[in-house]
Design an enzyme around this catalytic site. Structure first.
Site, PDB file in Angstrom:
ATOM      1  N   CYS A   1      -2.053   5.994   6.873  1.00  0.00           N
ATOM      2  CA  CYS A   1      -3.409   5.950   7.429  1.00  0.00           C
ATOM      3  C   CYS A   1      -3.445   5.305   8.802  1.00  0.00           C
ATOM      4  O   CYS A   1      -4.395   5.509   9.556  1.00  0.00           O
ATOM      5  CB  CYS A   1      -4.341   5.213   6.468  1.00  0.00           C
ATOM      6  SG  CYS A   1      -4.085   3.433   6.435  1.00  0.00           S
TER       7      CYS A   1
ATOM      8  N   CYS B   1     -10.945 -11.280  21.280  1.00  0.00           N
ATOM      9  CA  CYS B   1      -9.987 -10.580  20.423  1.00  0.00           C
ATOM     10  C   CYS B   1      -8.980  -9.798  21.253  1.00  0.00           C
ATOM     11  O   CYS B   1      -8.210  -9.004  20.714  1.00  0.00           O
ATOM     12  CB  CYS B   1     -10.714  -9.647  19.449  1.00  0.00           C
ATOM     13  SG  CYS B   1     -11.723  -8.382  20.241  1.00  0.00           S
TER      14      CYS B   1
ATOM     15  N   CYS C   1      -2.964  -0.454   8.768  1.00  0.00           N
ATOM     16  CA  CYS C   1      -2.060  -1.609   8.799  1.00  0.00           C
ATOM     17  C   CYS C   1      -0.760  -1.216   9.485  1.00  0.00           C
ATOM     18  O   CYS C   1      -0.220  -0.141   9.238  1.00  0.00           O
ATOM     19  CB  CYS C   1      -1.761  -2.099   7.384  1.00  0.00           C
ATOM     20  SG  CYS C   1      -3.201  -2.709   6.492  1.00  0.00           S
TER      21      CYS C   1
ATOM     22  N   GLN D   1     -18.124 -10.670  12.144  1.00  0.00           N
ATOM     23  CA  GLN D   1     -16.677 -10.795  11.994  1.00  0.00           C
ATOM     24  C   GLN D   1     -16.222 -10.213  10.652  1.00  0.00           C
ATOM     25  O   GLN D   1     -16.887 -10.381   9.633  1.00  0.00           O
ATOM     26  CB  GLN D   1     -16.259 -12.266  12.079  1.00  0.00           C
ATOM     27  CG  GLN D   1     -16.484 -12.900  13.436  1.00  0.00           C
ATOM     28  CD  GLN D   1     -15.486 -12.425  14.484  1.00  0.00           C
ATOM     29  OE1 GLN D   1     -14.509 -11.757  14.181  1.00  0.00           O
ATOM     30  NE2 GLN D   1     -15.752 -12.773  15.731  1.00  0.00           N
TER      31      GLN D   1
ATOM     32  N   CYS E   1      -7.770   0.862  -0.863  1.00  0.00           N
ATOM     33  CA  CYS E   1      -7.409   0.164   0.376  1.00  0.00           C
ATOM     34  C   CYS E   1      -7.232  -1.311   0.031  1.00  0.00           C
ATOM     35  O   CYS E   1      -8.184  -1.983  -0.397  1.00  0.00           O
ATOM     36  CB  CYS E   1      -8.482   0.350   1.440  1.00  0.00           C
ATOM     37  SG  CYS E   1      -8.127  -0.532   2.979  1.00  0.00           S
TER      38      CYS E   1
ATOM     39  N   CYS F   1       0.826  -1.215   0.000  1.00  0.00           N
ATOM     40  CA  CYS F   1       0.000   0.000   0.000  1.00  0.00           C
ATOM     41  C   CYS F   1       0.859   1.263   0.000  1.00  0.00           C
ATOM     42  O   CYS F   1       1.830   1.372   0.740  1.00  0.00           O
ATOM     43  CB  CYS F   1      -0.913  -0.007   1.217  1.00  0.00           C
ATOM     44  SG  CYS F   1      -2.027   1.404   1.318  1.00  0.00           S
TER      45      CYS F   1
ATOM     46  N   PHE G   1     -23.333 -12.856  24.611  1.00  0.00           N
ATOM     47  CA  PHE G   1     -22.908 -11.865  23.611  1.00  0.00           C
ATOM     48  C   PHE G   1     -23.130 -12.460  22.216  1.00  0.00           C
ATOM     49  O   PHE G   1     -22.238 -12.450  21.363  1.00  0.00           O
ATOM     50  CB  PHE G   1     -21.443 -11.463  23.809  1.00  0.00           C
ATOM     51  CG  PHE G   1     -21.117 -10.970  25.185  1.00  0.00           C
ATOM     52  CD1 PHE G   1     -21.320  -9.640  25.536  1.00  0.00           C
ATOM     53  CD2 PHE G   1     -20.615 -11.829  26.146  1.00  0.00           C
ATOM     54  CE1 PHE G   1     -21.019  -9.190  26.807  1.00  0.00           C
ATOM     55  CE2 PHE G   1     -20.311 -11.388  27.426  1.00  0.00           C
ATOM     56  CZ  PHE G   1     -20.517 -10.061  27.754  1.00  0.00           C
TER      57      PHE G   1
END
Length: 594
Positions: A171, A550, A174, A417, A289, A163, A446
């Site tokens: 940005c 996560c 990443c 996800q 992107c 990128c 959840f």
């Protein structure tokens, strides 16, 4: 003057309702907790662990009183023996100093790490194995931040970023594009291992028996099914005309150049893109992107061109004026593997709303894969992409994704996800971890739109799903109907408050002959489980808990609370890389009741 606090471990409740209000005095006074033992189940554990289980914000728990003078004597004794505390240790570096350091690994946030003795230096955008010349920035007692001036020696793990927006002034989406993917997986595995190291040591777990190999993503570009972009009148432009030596000569000068010289701001600009890391008020224009689908980039460029030609305004974060705020593009694959796209315009309330409908009709005709275009209105002064009101501009208000034989429908404000290929692997691992039998009853906490619970429904007797988001519960019920699932029920409740004791939830476990759940699936937000929910799970005593997270830091904290008193044992930890080129990692932990 010492404050004394009493609570009864036999009941698990504080004897004084004012107990928590006294905790604000901890810094000013020394808190002594007297533990009353009355033959309770806590008799085998220390007072400190008892307090931690009960969720008390107490850092010291003892049966004897320590005074400030005692602490002073202890400190003097340490000094006499040549010992010093970490807060008084000598810092080996100073701000503005230039050093050559070898990058030894990566920390949880993605920065490179190097050590000078036991002192830690964190360096962003560095690659493990590199030898770099850095300038020291902020200095703390135990760590410091630094910036790379020059790469003295390349790393074998370096790779060319794909990128054009990647880098220190890019940005910020990443962080690992310059690191080979195999090395990314290795560092993420080590990150999880570092979080669990303390638990493994205290509980005498053998790492090889508990930690499973990390599951990598089959696709590392074009994998994301959701991206959020921002409209702004403040453009972020990298100053490529400045030389590297001028841009970073010292920590102070580099910071000034970053804010004042190397980037330009034009408040009359109209820009659509991503916010650079650490800057909420500026937006870097994005044309392509690489981690989202190709059609999403085509839609992004089309909207950027057309909205800039419209007679409307972008939202200003300082004046709180302007109409267009955010653009969210989501993709999904239905049962026929056809692409479905949702475009969500997040705007302020205003007369400009009439301008978006003809734009949406034109956009829907331009791209045949678009199934839904919606507009969310918000009065929030923050950057939230969820609105208080929603209207459909084109098509319907949902898209559908097919996973493990289930068609899952979700709307603009529902969570799903972001890596669909890995999602199927994730759910398959959860299914294997649950190890369900036909007589098992599953509690899916959840649950969101019911994705995990519905994928497990064919393997068990019944599934109960609970979530706090009303729209998600509505979609979960609808998804059960779409897929013909009759052995699933979804309930709206706040899992962090007293609604866990609501009659509607208690009915599931105590009345009408319904068996209590013996398998629990939890997939909480990054903050982890509330202490009330942990106590509730311990009280319910399910035979197996599958914890999807996560955030390994909060996951290991919650697992330690659940394993307290050796009521549960940790079976395995399975890391899954859902987010290539970012420092985030998904973990699946399995607990079994002893």
């Amino acid at each position: 003057m010492h404050r004394h606090l009493s609570f009864n471990l036999a009941t698990g409740f504080l004897s004084s309702q004012r107990a928590f209000t006294l905790c604000k005095h901890i810094r000013k006074t020394i808190l002594t907790v007297k533990v009353i033992r009355k033959g309770s189940i806590f008799e085998r554990i220390s007072e400190y662990d008892s307090c931690r289980f009960l969720g008390l914000p107490v850092t010291t728990c003892c049966t004897t009183t320590h005074s400030l003078s005692d602490h002073s004597k202890e400190t003097d004794s340490k000094k006499a023996n040549g010992q010093s505390s970490s807060s008084t240790q000598k810092v080996p570096i100073r701000r503005g100093e230039e050093l050559e350091l070898r990058i030894q690994g990566l920390v949880s946030g993605g920065d490179g790490i190097s050590r000078i003795g036991r002192y830690v230096v964190m360096i962003p955008h560095a690659v493990p194995g590199q030898l770099v010349k850095v300038v020291i920035g902020r200095v703390r007692s135990s760590y410091a931040n630094a910036k790379v001036i020059q790469v003295v020696e390349q790393s074998p793990y370096e790779t060319e970023p794909v990128c054009e927006h990647f880098g220190p002034f890019g940005c910020g989406g990443c962080k690992f594009q310059h690191i080979s993917y195999n090395k990314q997986l290795e560092e993420k595995y080590q990150q999880v291992l570092r979080h669990y190291e303390g638990l493994f040591t205290r509980s005498n777990y053998i790492v090889e028996n508990v930690m499973k190999p990390i599951v990598g993503s089959p696709v590392i570009f074009g994998y994301r099914n959701k991206m959020e972009f921002t409209f702004s009148n403040r453009r972020w432009i990298p100053g490529d005309h400045l030389g590297e030596s001028k841009r970073i000569s010292s920590a102070v000068v580099e910071e000034n150049l970053r804010n004042e010289v190397s980037f330009k701001t034009n408040e009359e600009d109209f820009v659509l893109g991503l916010k650079p890391a650490g800057h909420f008020d500026k937006v870097l224009p994005i044309e392509y992107c690489h981690i989202q689908e190709t059609v999403a980039n085509e839609i992004l460029n089309w909207i950027q061109k057309r909205t800039s030609e419209m007679h409307t305004t972008a939202y200003d974060v300082y004046s709180h004026q302007g109409f267009l705020r955010n653009l969210v593009i989501r993709t999904a694959r239905n049962e026929r593997n056809e692409l479905e796209v949702m475009v969500n315009f997040v705007t302020s309330f205003g007369e400009d709303s009439s301008l978006l409908r003809p734009l949406a009709l034109e956009l829907g005709k331009q791209f045949s894969s678009i199934r839904s275009i919606v507009q969310n209105f918000t009065t929030s002064k923050g950057g939230a992409s969820k609105g208080e009101e929603e209207q459909v501009l084109f098509g319907c208000n949902y898209i559908q994704h097919y996973v493990l034989g289930r068609t899952l429908r979700f709307t603009a404000n529902c969570f799903f996800q972001t890596n669909p290929l890995q999602t199927e692997k994730l759910y398959q691992i959860v299914r294997e971890a649950a190890n369900l039998k036909v007589e098992d009853v599953v509690l899916d906490l959840f649950c969101g739109i019911g994705s995990i619970g519905l994928c497990l429904a064919s393997d068990c007797k019944y599934v109960y799903g609970i979530d706090v988001v009303e729209e998600a519960i509505q979609m979960a019920k609808l998804n059960a109907k779409i897929n013909g699932v009759r052995n699933a029920e979804f309930i709206l409740a706040n899992l962090e408050k007293s609604s866990l004791q609501d009659p509607e939830i208690q009915r599931l476990f105590h009345r009408n002959g319904i068996l209590p759940p013996n398998v629990v699936i939890v997939d909480p937000p990054r903050g982890g489980l509330h202490s009330t929910l942990i106590k509730w799970l311990r009280w319910m005593k399910p035979s197996r808990i599958v914890y999807v997270s996560c955030n390994p830091a909060t996951q290991v904290r919650d697992l330690e609370s659940l394993c307290l008193m050796q009521r549960y044992r940790l079976v395995s930890i399975q890391p899954v890389d859902m987010f290539p080129h970012t420092p985030h990692i998904e973990c699946i932990a399995i607990l079994e009741r002893i």
